[in-house]
Design an enzyme around this catalytic site. Structure first.
Site, PDB file in Angstrom:
ATOM      1  N   LYS A 145      35.300 -20.036 -20.690  1.00 53.10           N
ATOM      2  CA  LYS A 145      35.670 -21.406 -20.308  1.00 53.10           C
ATOM      3  C   LYS A 145      37.043 -21.699 -20.879  1.00 53.10           C
ATOM      4  O   LYS A 145      37.322 -21.342 -22.042  1.00 53.10           O
ATOM      5  CB  LYS A 145      34.608 -22.344 -20.891  1.00 53.10           C
ATOM      6  CG  LYS A 145      34.719 -23.802 -20.519  1.00 53.10           C
ATOM      7  CD  LYS A 145      33.516 -24.564 -21.082  1.00 53.10           C
ATOM      8  CE  LYS A 145      33.484 -26.020 -20.645  1.00 53.10           C
ATOM      9  NZ  LYS A 145      32.258 -26.719 -21.103  1.00 53.10           N
ATOM     10  N   SER A 177      29.851 -29.109 -17.769  1.00 56.43           N
ATOM     11  CA  SER A 177      31.273 -28.893 -17.538  1.00 56.43           C
ATOM     12  C   SER A 177      31.653 -27.408 -17.482  1.00 56.43           C
ATOM     13  O   SER A 177      32.764 -27.091 -17.071  1.00 56.43           O
ATOM     14  CB  SER A 177      32.087 -29.577 -18.636  1.00 56.43           C
ATOM     15  OG  SER A 177      31.803 -29.022 -19.902  1.00 56.43           O
ATOM     16  N   SER A 183      26.211 -28.906 -20.956  1.00 58.31           N
ATOM     17  CA  SER A 183      27.260 -28.265 -20.160  1.00 58.31           C
ATOM     18  C   SER A 183      27.122 -26.756 -20.008  1.00 58.31           C
ATOM     19  O   SER A 183      27.865 -26.149 -19.234  1.00 58.31           O
ATOM     20  CB  SER A 183      28.641 -28.590 -20.738  1.00 58.31           C
ATOM     21  OG  SER A 183      28.996 -29.914 -20.421  1.00 58.31           O
TER      22      SER A 183
END
Lengths: 462, 65
Positions: free
Chosen positions: A77, A153, A177
């Site tokens: 990420k 996310s 997330s």
């Protein structure tokens, strides 16, 4: 393209059946082919990855033993530091910050196990997101249906794994997330106990709630990555002084003998019935007859929302002052609300958290595992803003975290498993364990995978 | 949210932003207020729960030990 698991790649590379360079080159080609449709990657690190692979091949040629993830491509990420690159955290603003001087701790640990970093992944801006949408870089798309959300996310992380672009990815989980995108994209994810894995070298969102963890298409891969990343790190003040407690070898012990219960009450309402049915299906397949009520889950979620808004808002105060127009408006306006709330609200939320955590620790003295849904629905359409539940229409974004927020608020470890109850999109189920018992959550996830109840097939991109 | 509370929240928002060097022009007024209202509702749910006075806040460092 043969879509092998991490363990299969590492075995092949260690045995000389394929080189690390071959593994990485074919992975990079697959990323280039699929990324236009999925938009999972914001940065592809071809040069670095091929150089790393060559070093691994040279070491093998010299007779060195290789690490447990030899030649395995992985991606992170883009809030996780990669030396020499901007740590975007899904934002436009962070591109103007100094580039990372070194890799984040977890990147270093995976590379110490001879995994190879191939890129950085799309995410919701500053991790304040459950959808995977991003106004700067475009949405990461669900590989099982690219008109639908990846979840967020850590949307790019789950999408990249579901598409087969990488067998392993890292994400972060503050309120869900990792678990939400794992559910929407149909992959396995692990949110460890708060304090278990170092967050050093990652861009924060809510320091008192942030966790990092892996995604994979098999539970063995998830456990192998998790095992490689454990260890004390003084550079993360929240990292616990825990010994390394490896999990992979114990996976075959499975679920037998564990005390398990299905969460009811709050966790059996307020969602698409299919989401609740998926948890019930998992429970039934495990032979669970006991139900359990997690106390005050609604208040836990409320307290998590307050702490998230306040800490997130405070973190971004200077950027809100100087560059408000450069934020994603949906993120900016929630951060502005967060900096306006009284300190007494935040303090009450923290005090409640202490009480709640104590209740859940006591609860896990009576059971080893609790089963609960992950997300309240299947992946919504990209751009969708509302969700109908029990005939009532509610704003979509807040409701997505209904089942994940009360669990991460107590810092408990969760293996997120994908379940397919029909020909539609996947649903997610949380396998929740007591503090520091990631091993138990992973054992149950492995059992579900072995019995065919949970699975993470590679998506066929249409 | 009744009208009085909505006004109180807007006053809180404007004052709080102001003392921190911000104002409503930094974002979308209605969206910020909607978010703040959600947080006020979260607080309203939380404040009705009786916690013992002796209960200290959680230290994040000791949260799960």
């Amino acid at each position: 393209m043969d879509l092998l698991s991490s363990r299969e790649i590492a075995r092949d590379v260690a045995a000389g059946r394929r080189s690390a360079k071959e593994s990485i080159r074919s992975g990079l080609e697959y990323i280039a082919k699929l990324n236009p449709a999925v938009n999972a990657f914001t940065d592809v690190l071809s040069e670095r990855a091929l150089a790393s692979a060559e070093r691994i091949d040279r070491r093998r040629a010299d007779g060195e033993a290789l690490g447990p993830l030899a030649g395995v491509p992985f991606a992170v990420k883009n809030l996780i530091d990669v030396a020499g690159r901007p740590t975007r955290a899904g934002s436009k603003i962070n591109n103007d910050r100094a580039r990372a001087e070194r890799d984040a701790a977890l990147v270093q640990r995976l590379e110490a196990a001879d995994a190879v970093l191939v890129g950085a992944l799309n995410m919701g801006e500053y991790a304040y997101d459950f959808t995977g949408e991003n106004s700067h870089y475009g949405p990461s798309r669900n590989p099982h249906d690219t008109t639908r959300m990846s979840g967020g996310s850590s949307g790019g992380s789950a999408a990249a794994v579901a598409a087969g672009m990488v067998p392993l990815a890292l994400g972060s989980d503050t309120n869900g997330s990792i678990r939400v995108p794992a559910a929407f994209c149909g992959v396995f994810g692990l949110k460890p106990t708060f304090g278990r894995l170092s967050r050093a070298g990652s861009f924060p969102f809510v320091g008192s709630l942030d966790h990092l963890g892996p995604f994979a298409r098999t539970v063995s891969d998830l456990a192998a990555a998790y095992d490689a990343m454990q260890g004390v790190d003084v550079e993360d003040p929240a990292a616990a002084n825990r010994p390394i407690e490896k999990t992979e070898d114990a996976l075959p012990l499975g679920a037998p003998g564990l005390r398990m219960a299905l969460a009811t009450g709050y966790f059996a309402s307020g969602a698409d019935p299919d989401a609740i049915n998926a948890a019930a299906l998992v429970s039934k397949s495990l032979g669970i007859t006991k139900t359990i009520d997690i106390p005050e889950a609604a208040r836990a979620r409320a307290a998590a929302q307050i702490i998230t808004a306040a800490e997130g808002g405070a973190l971004h105060l200077e950027r809100l002052r100087s560059r408000a127009a450069d934020f994603d408006p949906i993120v900016r306006d929630r951060l502005l609300a967060g900096i306006a709330i009284p300190a007494a609200w935040v303090e009450l939320a923290h005090r409640f958290r202490r009480w709640y955590r104590d209740q859940l620790v006591a609860l896990f003295n009576t059971v080893d595992i609790v089963i609960a849904p992950t997300a309240p629905c299947r992946a919504p359409k990209i751009g969708q803003t509302t969700l109908a539940v029990n005939g009532q229409t509610a704003p979509l974004r807040p409701i997505i975290g209904r089942f994940t927020q009360p669990i991460s608020f107590a810092g408990l470890p969760v293996a997120a498993v994908p379940v397919w109850i029909d020909d539609g999109l996947p649903l997610g189920v949380q396998i929740i364990a007591g503090p520091w018992r990631e091993d138990l959550a992973l054992r149950v996830a492995f059992h579900l995978e072995q019995t065919g109840v949970a699975r993470a097939p590679v998506a066929r991109i249409k | 949210m009744n009208e009085l509370n909505a006004k109180a929240l807007e006053d809180l928002l404007i004052a709080s932003l102001h003392v921190q060097g911000l104002d409503l022009s930094h974002g979308d007024r209605d969206a910020i207020l909607a978010s703040l209202q959600g947080l006020a509702e979260a607080f309203a749910l939380l404040r009705t729960f009786a916690l013992p006075d002796e209960l200290a806040s959680a230290s994040i460092f000791g949260l799960t030990r």
